[in-house]
Structures are given as C-alpha cells and as structure tokens.
Design an enzyme around this catalytic site. Structure first.
Site, mmCIF file in Angstrom:
data_model
loop_
_atom_site.group_PDB
_atom_site.id
_atom_site.type_symbol
_atom_site.label_atom_id
_atom_site.label_comp_id
_atom_site.label_asym_id
_atom_site.label_seq_id
_atom_site.Cartn_x
_atom_site.Cartn_y
_atom_site.Cartn_z
ATOM 1 N N ASP A 45 0.975 -1.374 -0.164
ATOM 2 C CA ASP A 45 -0.003 -0.013 -0.071
ATOM 3 C C ASP A 45 0.941 1.054 -0.002
ATOM 4 O OD1 ASP A 45 0.909 0.000 2.630
ATOM 5 O OD2 ASP A 45 -1.101 -0.036 3.361
ATOM 6 N N SER A 46 2.166 1.171 0.012
ATOM 7 C CA SER A 46 3.191 2.261 -0.219
ATOM 8 C C SER A 46 2.865 2.732 -1.580
ATOM 9 C CB SER A 46 4.706 1.718 -0.301
ATOM 10 O OG SER A 46 4.698 0.498 -0.986
ATOM 11 N N ASP A 64 -0.840 -6.085 -0.026
ATOM 12 C CA ASP A 64 -1.173 -5.435 1.090
ATOM 13 C C ASP A 64 -2.870 -5.320 1.197
ATOM 14 O OD1 ASP A 64 0.628 -4.868 3.044
ATOM 15 O OD2 ASP A 64 1.388 -3.168 1.804
ATOM 16 N N LYS A 83 -1.294 -9.305 2.874
ATOM 17 C CA LYS A 83 -0.507 -9.053 4.149
ATOM 18 C C LYS A 83 -1.478 -7.712 4.807
ATOM 19 C CE LYS A 83 3.187 -5.783 3.924
ATOM 20 N NZ LYS A 83 2.822 -4.935 4.592
ATOM 21 N N GLU A 143 -1.456 -5.225 8.565
ATOM 22 C CA GLU A 143 -0.807 -4.414 9.580
ATOM 23 C C GLU A 143 -1.179 -4.943 11.100
ATOM 24 O OE1 GLU A 143 -0.044 -0.331 9.118
ATOM 25 O OE2 GLU A 143 0.546 -0.843 7.077
ATOM 26 N N GLU A 156 9.058 -3.813 10.754
ATOM 27 C CA GLU A 156 9.276 -2.350 10.396
ATOM 28 C C GLU A 156 9.792 -1.757 11.588
ATOM 29 O OE1 GLU A 156 6.764 -0.707 7.658
ATOM 30 O OE2 GLU A 156 7.810 1.173 7.605
HETATM 31 O O1 KIV Z 1 3.588 -1.099 1.573
HETATM 32 C C1 KIV Z 1 4.711 -1.424 1.709
HETATM 33 O O2 KIV Z 1 5.447 -1.148 0.668
HETATM 34 C C2 KIV Z 1 5.262 -2.361 2.728
HETATM 35 C C3 KIV Z 1 6.568 -2.502 3.078
HETATM 36 C C4 KIV Z 1 7.088 -1.191 3.280
HETATM 37 C C5 KIV Z 1 6.863 -3.476 3.977
HETATM 38 O O3 KIV Z 1 4.481 -2.651 3.670
#
Ligand code: KIV
Length: 275
Positions: free
Chosen positions: A58-59, A97, A127, A129, A192
C-alpha cells in the site's frame, strides 16, 4: 518431424515459490529478498532479478499515487494494480497489502475483501498490519484458505495514532505480536522500524520467517520499496533505505535530451521515419 529428430525443448518453467516454500526458507542459509512492485513491467523485471517475494504494497499510495501516507489507497485500486503484478510474476511469491480499513470491519468483511484479492489477481497471499490485535482476523483468513503475512513494529496505517513514523522499541509487545501472529497462522511477519537486537530475538523465537525493513541484518529476509531502491522516490527517503540506482536523474536527463533534440530538429532522424 522424424523419429530421429529430437523434440524441441520448451524453456524450463521457473519453479514457483509457494507459501509453504517461502516459509521453509527460514531454514535456508540464504536470506530471503522481497521488493515491492505495482505494475506489469516492473513486476516482470523484479521477478527476473530473482527475488523470492514481490509485495504489492500500500506504499503505492505514496510512491505511485503521490499521497502523503498509505491511508487513501482503496481496495479496488490495490486489486487493479495487483492484477497487473499477478500477471507478470512467474516465480516469486506475490503478496498484496490489505489497505486501510479493509480488515478492520469484522472477520466476515476481511474474508470477503481478502477473498477478492485472491480471486481477482492471481496473487497468492495478503499482508495486514497487526500482531496480537489482529489474531482473530489472521486466524479467520487462514481458516478460509487465505495465507497471511503479518506486519508488526511500525504500522504506517496507524500513522495518526502513532503521531509519526517512529522506531518501535517495546520489546515485550513486539515479541508478543510476532508470536501471536505466528500462533494465529501467519506464514511470515514483516518487522518495520524495530531495533536490530529486538528483531534478532524475535527471529530466534518464532518459527516463521521475519522480513525486516529498518530492522537490522539478522531477520530472515529484507523488504524494500522499489522506488526507494531505484532512486525514484522524489520525497522523503528513510534512513533504512539503500538506493542502488539513481533513476530519477537518469529519467530527467533522458527526457531533457529528447526535448532538446525535438527542439533542435535532431529527432526524428531519417532512420525513424518511413518512405
Ligand atoms: O507497503 C509497503 O510497501 C510495505 C513495506 C514497506 C513492507 O508494507
């Protein structure tokens, strides 16, 4: 073709890294490498480079969409990009994510949302959080056949609650998060912004791989954001990043040269046209 003509050989298909194979890499002496990707061409390139995991992070909200944090990206947008990545990757495990707040609305909704990711994208895992606080959701997803990577330590989706992106130093809470995520069925955990000695302890104490980002060298693997690795991030670059290229400069120079050649009449030349 006669009997004596050998059958043409198909190029060997790359061996897919499945979720169990990814988890088993903890026992390997070789560290696990993960990197993010958000579209087809980049996903093909990172897969060809031989990483074990590709994360549709989600980056994307920040490095692709230009938002100031990861909160605005939607589930539909994640799926749109994950579909491109899923189509491109042949070998690596692809993890997507779950965006905020797609897994905070009850386990039923979390299964529905994560189920859409797996059904619509050819990606293999999600994934989310959280650690101990997400144990129920992780267990529900896993029992629905949806592999989950947990993300402990700094949780960027909680940036407002945390008051910024800070190193997480509460050893007991971090250990409890990682252990509880493992017990709930997570196949790996991202750590992280965790001090290296704590990440090392967690890595020793759990039987699933730890994938560090700003968590020192003793995790089972590392993950970075592609735009940071390529020197393509125009905004803030955290201390834990290493840029292996400076594409920002390369791209600006290439486009500037193109602009100059168009202005000077050097491009297009005769070799770029048709008779
Ligand atoms: O969203 C992302 O890129 C991440 C990584 C930084 C682990 O969660």
């Amino acid at each position: 073709m006669t009997n004596s003509t050998p059958a043409p050989e198909n190029p060997p298909r790359p061996k897919r890294i499945t979720v169990p194979k990814f988890s088993a890499l903890k026992e390997s002496t070789q560290k696990i490498t993960m990197i993010t990707a958000y579209d087809y061409p980049m996903a093909r390139l990172v897969d060809e480079a031989g990483v074990e995991g590709v994360l549709v992070g989600d980056s994307m909200s920040m490095v692709v969409q230009g938002h100031e944090n990861t909160l605005p990206v939607t589930l539909d947008e994640m799926i749109y990009h994950a579909e491109m990545v899923g189509r491109a990757v042949n070998r690596a495990l692809v993890v997507v994510d779950m965006p905020f707040p797609s897994y905070h609305l009850g386990t039923h909704k979390a299964i529905e949302n994560a189920g859409r990711i797996l059904k619509e994208t050819r990606c293999q895992a999600v994934k989310l959080e959280g650690g101990a606080d997400q144990a129920e959701t992780i267990a529900a997803l896993v029992s629905a056949g949806i592999p989950v990577m947990a993300h402990c330590g700094l949780r960027p989706q909680s940036v407002h609650q945390l008051g910024g992106y800070r190193v997480q130093r509460d050893e007991n809470a971090l250990l409890n998060d990682a252990r509880t995520a493992e017990q709930a069925g997570a196949f790996a955990v991202v750590l992280e912004c965790v001090p290296a000695d704590i990440a090392k302890k967690i890595t020793k104490h759990i039987s699933i791989p730890t994938i560090g980002i700003g968590a020192g060298p003793d995790c089972d693997g590392q993950v970075l954001v592609l735009h940071d690795v390529l020197g393509l991030n125009c905004d803030y670059v955290p201390r834990f990043v290493k840029a292996y290229a400076n594409l920002q400069e390369d791209i600006t120079n290439a486009v500037r040269q193109y602009r100059n050649e168009v202005r000077d009449g050097q491009f297009p030349g005769p070799e770029h046209g048709y008779k």
